[in-house]
Design a protein around this motif. Structure first.
Motif: not given
Length: 175
Positions: A127-128, A130-131, A133, A138, A141
């Protein structure tokens, strides 16, 4: 999918063993007229090994891919949980000098926690990436967006806590 079905069969076996142990004295009295009691040692002997298998399946299950898993993916998925479990078992053995059952039980508990931590870690890193954050955001979320999966992992940790309590009660409770 087979691992998931096996897990359900295991839960059913544990439920049946508990039901049978609970109802056996009643059946015995009805059919023989004799009162028999089934005490904690019977439940421990029957459900204890089943619980160990359950812990193993809870640790392995999240590491298996849905439908199919390649051998290299298995090596990658199992490396850190198995390595950390081995280190835990060595430390636990030399620290408390446990018997075989508490060593196996505590090590399986550690293995499940290691797999859960790995799943959260990998999800957070993905997630980190990809975003962009920060790690904490991360992680939050990640759990928010895929609550069933990551909530299920928390259930695994809760069952591990039950396992640790059972091990402590059976093998380390001083009277």
């Amino acid at each position: 999918e087979a691992w998931f079905v096996g897990n359900n069969w295991l839960f059913t076996s544990m439920a049946f063993a508990t039901l049978w142990g609970t109802m056996f004295p009643l059946f015995s009295e009805v059919f023989t007229g004799e009162q028999i009691s089934v005490a904690a040692p019977w439940f421990n002997k029957v459900n204890g090994p089943l619980f160990l298998v359950l812990l193993l399946m809870m640790g392995v299950g999240p590491l298996l891919g849905w439908r199919r898993t390649s051998l290299s993916a298995l090596r990658t998925q199992f490396f850190w949980p198995v390595l950390s479990t081995g280190a835990f078992a060595v430390v636990f053995f030399f620290w408390l000098r446990p018997g075989a059952f508490p060593l196996v039980g505590a090590s399986l508990c550690w293995f499940v926690v290691a797999t859960v931590v790995q799943e959260y870690w990998r999800g957070m890193l993905a997630r980190r990436a990809a975003t962009g954050e920060n790690p904490l955001l991360a992680l939050v979320n990640l759990a928010r967006r895929n609550g069933q999966r990551y909530g299920g992992y928390l259930v695994h940790v809760a069952i591990v806590m039950i396992g640790v309590a059972i091990i402590g009660n059976e093998f380390y409770l001083s009277t």
